[in-house]
Design an enzyme around this catalytic site. Structure first.
Site, PDB file in Angstrom:
ATOM      1  N   GLU A  81      26.654 -13.286 -32.831  1.00 27.47           N
ATOM      2  CA  GLU A  81      27.898 -12.810 -33.447  1.00 27.47           C
ATOM      3  C   GLU A  81      27.841 -11.300 -33.702  1.00 27.47           C
ATOM      4  OE1 GLU A  81      30.747 -14.131 -33.764  1.00 27.47           O
ATOM      5  OE2 GLU A  81      30.190 -16.161 -33.203  1.00 27.47           O
ATOM      6  N   GLN A  90      32.263  -5.580 -30.660  1.00 28.58           N
ATOM      7  CA  GLN A  90      32.383  -4.277 -29.973  1.00 28.58           C
ATOM      8  C   GLN A  90      31.552  -4.155 -28.696  1.00 28.58           C
ATOM      9  OE1 GLN A  90      31.144  -2.833 -33.651  1.00 28.58           O
ATOM     10  NE2 GLN A  90      32.905  -1.542 -33.996  1.00 28.58           N
ATOM     11  N   THR A  91      31.056  -5.264 -28.152  1.00 30.69           N
ATOM     12  CA  THR A  91      30.325  -5.177 -26.873  1.00 30.69           C
ATOM     13  C   THR A  91      30.837  -6.274 -25.943  1.00 30.69           C
ATOM     14  OG1 THR A  91      28.368  -4.398 -28.056  1.00 30.69           O
ATOM     15  CG2 THR A  91      28.024  -5.141 -25.817  1.00 30.69           C
ATOM     16  N   LEU A 118      23.855  -1.973 -25.930  1.00 36.45           N
ATOM     17  CA  LEU A 118      24.852  -2.703 -26.735  1.00 36.45           C
ATOM     18  C   LEU A 118      25.707  -1.742 -27.578  1.00 36.45           C
ATOM     19  CD1 LEU A 118      22.505  -5.569 -27.894  1.00 36.45           C
ATOM     20  CD2 LEU A 118      24.625  -5.935 -26.657  1.00 36.45           C
ATOM     21  N   GLY A 119      25.181  -0.542 -27.829  1.00 35.68           N
ATOM     22  CA  GLY A 119      25.936   0.450 -28.601  1.00 35.68           C
ATOM     23  C   GLY A 119      25.949   0.145 -30.092  1.00 35.68           C
ATOM     24  N   TYR A 120      26.517   1.060 -30.857  1.00 34.90           N
ATOM     25  CA  TYR A 120      26.633   0.900 -32.322  1.00 34.90           C
ATOM     26  C   TYR A 120      25.321   0.396 -32.930  1.00 34.90           C
ATOM     27  CZ  TYR A 120      31.540   1.536 -31.364  1.00 34.90           C
ATOM     28  OH  TYR A 120      32.731   2.031 -30.932  1.00 34.90           O
ATOM     29  N   TYR A 180      34.114 -11.435 -41.193  1.00 36.24           N
ATOM     30  CA  TYR A 180      34.178 -12.057 -39.871  1.00 36.24           C
ATOM     31  C   TYR A 180      32.864 -12.782 -39.533  1.00 36.24           C
ATOM     32  CZ  TYR A 180      33.724 -12.710 -34.978  1.00 36.24           C
ATOM     33  OH  TYR A 180      33.457 -13.295 -33.782  1.00 36.24           O
ATOM     34  N   ASP A 203      39.417 -11.957 -35.957  1.00 33.75           N
ATOM     35  CA  ASP A 203      38.994 -10.732 -35.283  1.00 33.75           C
ATOM     36  C   ASP A 203      40.160 -10.239 -34.422  1.00 33.75           C
ATOM     37  OD1 ASP A 203      39.098 -12.436 -33.138  1.00 33.75           O
ATOM     38  OD2 ASP A 203      37.167 -11.847 -32.299  1.00 33.75           O
ATOM     39  N   CYS A 253      54.523 -20.799 -28.210  1.00 34.57           N
ATOM     40  CA  CYS A 253      54.406 -19.346 -28.331  1.00 34.57           C
ATOM     41  C   CYS A 253      55.785 -18.666 -28.366  1.00 34.57           C
ATOM     42  CB  CYS A 253      53.585 -18.823 -27.152  1.00 34.57           C
ATOM     43  SG  CYS A 253      53.397 -17.039 -27.180  1.00 34.57           S
TER      44      CYS A 253
HETATM   45  S1  SF4 Z   1      51.674 -18.173 -23.928  1.00 35.27           S
HETATM   46 FE1  SF4 Z   1      50.810 -16.281 -23.256  1.00 35.27          FE
HETATM   47  S2  SF4 Z   1      51.224 -14.828 -24.905  1.00 35.27           S
HETATM   48 FE2  SF4 Z   1      51.518 -16.890 -25.728  1.00 35.27          FE
HETATM   49  S3  SF4 Z   1      49.565 -17.406 -26.658  1.00 35.27           S
HETATM   50 FE3  SF4 Z   1      49.541 -18.187 -24.575  1.00 35.27          FE
HETATM   51  S4  SF4 Z   1      48.620 -16.576 -23.333  1.00 35.27           S
HETATM   52 FE4  SF4 Z   1      49.203 -15.686 -25.312  1.00 35.27          FE
END
Ligand code: SF4
Length: 357
Positions: A36, A41-42, A79-81, A119, A137, A206
């Protein structure tokens, strides 16, 4: 939309499509923690390679607590940071010395471990202890902002709305899988650009997809104005032994990392004054700049080479007068690349190598 149906579809999708990652073979608190921290960031392809090497060399929390800085730097390289690695080791030391090797058992307890924020604590607590705490995140923010077609996600109230939504749909039975599924969906399907909506298990839930406003969700994060900075990297080169000085930087950019001394414009004037009194040292300014960015700082970097042709003493004196007296390491140029943990130091060394050939 019923929340349960959304959660159910997400978990079904995760059961069939989750990536085979080395730390997912079996639940192991140490492996989950390391993975984790590395994943923040990687990119995942790099994490997978580095994780295996890391666990091979430091298989337990005791090994991590006892490992020397040099080994840690090498294992973290790429890995950075690097601050994440330092905190990981501090956390391991706390677990070994104060908790006698017993890992924290809950979200609240993990929050007390150095470098472990909300997180990481929620990821470990949900995956390893089945605690019902939602991880939020960047991936999760993107998925939720699209599911709900949110136009405000970066303000305090926007963040609270996202947290409340995820808290509401996380199932008590499989909180760890749910958190991983949300992050996995964000990383592989609901990507920042070109989301694969036709493969998305949540498409019918969605709102951004339905309302054709995916590109606006989430809105761009307000940027901090960038600041231009001029910075000088100092290469102190002891030519008789072909060694370069690395220091532990205690202030300014990349503080607490080991690398070439970094100085400002004012300190350059101070350096020139010091060198006037030490005729055995020669200063060479490289004409080529190295551009670099650290957070909102746009750095225009220059490399200064101070060549010491006799003993180390004068060179060490320069570093001390500039305030780099805590740790000084003299490293052979042929060995130095593996010791450099930051991209900035690697850029500096590259310019030096081109010059000294
Ligand atoms: S339908 Fe498209 S925009 Fe909506 S959650 Fe799924 S991948 Fe994301």
């Amino acid at each position: 939309m019923t929340l349960n149906s959304c959660t159910k579809k997400l978990l079904e999708w995760y059961d069939n499509h989750q990536r085979l990652l080395p730390w997912r073979q079996e639940i192991n608190v140490y492996h989950t923690w390391v993975s984790e921290v590395m994943s923040q960031q990687t990119v995942m392809a790099v994490v997978v390679i580095k994780f295996s090497d890391f666990i091979k060399q430091l298989p337990t929390v005791y090994d991590l607590a006892a490992c020397d800085e040099e080994t840690l730097r090498q294992l973290w390289s790429g890995l950075g940071y690097y601050a994440r690695a330092r905190n990981l080791k501090k956390g391991a030391q706390l677990i070994v010395e104060q908790l006698y090797g017993r890992f924290p058992q809950s979200y609240e307890e993990w929050l007390k471990i150095p470098g472990c924020g909300a997180y990481t604590a929620s990821a470990i607590a949900s995956i390893c202890y089945h605690e019902k705490v939602a991880c939020v995140d960047g991936n999760v923010i993107r998925v939720v902002s699209r599911l709900l077609a949110l136009s405000d996600v970066w303000s305090k109230s926007g963040q609270s709305a996202i947290q409340a939504y995820v808290n509401n749909i996380i199932p008590a039975e499989r909180p760890g899988d749910f958190n991983q599924a949300m992050m996995e969906l964000g990383a592989t399907i609901c990507r920042k650009s070109n989301p694969l909506c036709n493969q998305c298990p949540l498409q019918e839930h969605c709102l951004a997809f339905t309302n054709n406003c995916i590109a606006q969700c989430p809105p761009k994060k307000p940027r901090r104005t960038s600041v231009n900075v001029e910075l000088f990297a100092l290469i102190i080169w002891h030519t008789p032994t072909d060694t370069l000085a690395l220091v532990k930087r205690t202030k300014g950019f990349l503080a607490k990392t080991i690398g070439f001394p970094l100085i400002s414009n004012n300190e350059l004037l101070e350096l020139e004054r010091i060198l006037d009194t030490l005729p055995k040292l020669q200063l060479l300014k490289l004409s080529k700049n190295f551009p670099h960015t650290i957070t909102h700082h746009r750095i225009s970097g220059k490399v200064l080479i101070v060549q010491a042709i006799e003993e180390h003493n004068d060179a060490a004196l320069v570093l001390q007068k500039l305030g780099f007296s805590e740790y000084i390491y003299w490293i052979k140029t042929s060995n130095i690349v593996v010791k450099l943990a930051t991209t900035l130091d690697k850029k500096v060394f590259q310019l030096f190598s081109m010059q000294s050939k």
